[in-house]
Scaffold this active site. Structure first.
Site, PDB file in Angstrom:
ATOM      1  CB  CYS A 111      -1.004  -0.014   1.147  1.00 53.32           C
ATOM      2  SG  CYS A 111      -2.313   1.206   0.888  1.00 53.32           S
ATOM      3  CG  HIS A 216      -3.728  -2.988   3.205  1.00 58.40           C
ATOM      4  ND1 HIS A 216      -2.682  -2.689   4.052  1.00 58.40           N
ATOM      5  CD2 HIS A 216      -4.187  -1.808   2.722  1.00 58.40           C
ATOM      6  CE1 HIS A 216      -2.525  -1.367   4.090  1.00 58.40           C
ATOM      7  NE2 HIS A 216      -3.418  -0.813   3.289  1.00 58.40           N
ATOM      8  CD  GLU A 218      -1.575  -5.706   5.416  1.00 61.78           C
ATOM      9  OE1 GLU A 218      -1.254  -5.964   4.246  1.00 61.78           O
ATOM     10  OE2 GLU A 218      -2.093  -4.621   5.749  1.00 61.78           O
TER      11      GLU A 218
END
Ligand code: MN
Length: 249
Positions: A111, A216, A218
């Site tokens: 990001c 994102h 994660e």
């Protein structure tokens, strides 16, 4: 020590909590690295000399998400829709990118990370895609962070396509800035349907391994095998160790 797991340095943000300036990072970065076999180490902001020591310590650098980049750091003036900036964080991350290049440490940028990386290496940025581009889809989703809300098309014959095992995939989206012109040494590997850059990688992965995404992953590793694989591939590359040159520190 044999069978040592790779140390993954993760940059973080700063936030005032209970009146105290605090190092701040979403836990999902750390758990995604651990679940991929790496050892996460959170890197706070620091000076150039400290950044050099961190680069020498780490086997991989993960540039995390967060606030907007101070456009002045990359020679641009602020757009009226620019959000909160933390120039000290920009400087630390740019120093880390510089030393990661020097020591040939793999970089995974997420990001804000793809934006800082592109800016640090000489590329340009949109500061607000909604205002600066004619027709854009929604890139600032509401609701669950793990929810995929827009699709991307991945370029063939790229590292990203190899890891994901597909050319079309849906991802989450929490950004209003985006890459404009890719920096020398980086190529665009995925775009959303409106043409916004959603991923980049090194033009020469053998020379320096760099993978960067605008979404994102994660926050999706627990619900998406493909997103987990991004971390696995990164951590495995860091574990090879052949990438890292002998530290000059
Ligand atoms: Mn997006």
């Amino acid at each position: 020590m044999e069978n040592k797991k790779p140390i993954i340095g993760i940059t973080c943000s700063t936030k005032e909590i209970s009146g105290q300036e605090t190092a701040y990072l979403h836990y999902s970065y750390a758990t995604s690295v651990m679940n991929a076999g790496g050892v996460p180490v959170i890197l706070p902001m620091g000076d150039k000399e400290t950044a050099q020591e961190w680069a020498a310590l780490c086997d991989g650098l993960l540039l995390s998400g967060g606030e907007d980049i101070d456009p002045q750091q990359i020679g641009a003036e602020p757009h009226p829709n620019l959000g909160k900036i933390i120039p000290e964080r920009d400087k630390t991350e740019m120093d880390l990118i510089h030393y990661a290049q020097e020591l040939n440490i793999p970089i995974f940028a997420i990001c804000r990370g793809i934006q800082v990386l592109n800016g640090a290496l000489g590329g340009t940025l949109y500061q607000d895609v909604k205002d600066e581009l004619e027709e854009v889809i929604k890139h600032s989703q509401d609701g669950a962070r793990s929810a995929a809300t827009h699709s991307i098309t991945v370029e063939k014959d790229t590292l990203l396509a190899k890891i994901l095992g597909t050319h079309e995939i849906a991802i989450n989206s929490f950004h209003h800035m985006a890459v404009k012109e890719a920096a020398p040494g980086l190529k665009v590997t995925a775009r959303s349907s409106d043409g916004v850059v959603e991923a980049m990688e090194s033009t020469d992965l053998d020379k320096h391994w760099i993978l960067a995404v605008q979404w994102h992953p994660e926050d999706m590793t627990e619900v998406s095998e493909e997103m987990h694989q991004l971390f696995v591939h990164f951590v495995e590359t860091c574990a090879k160790g052949t990438y890292k040159k002998q530290s000059a520190v």
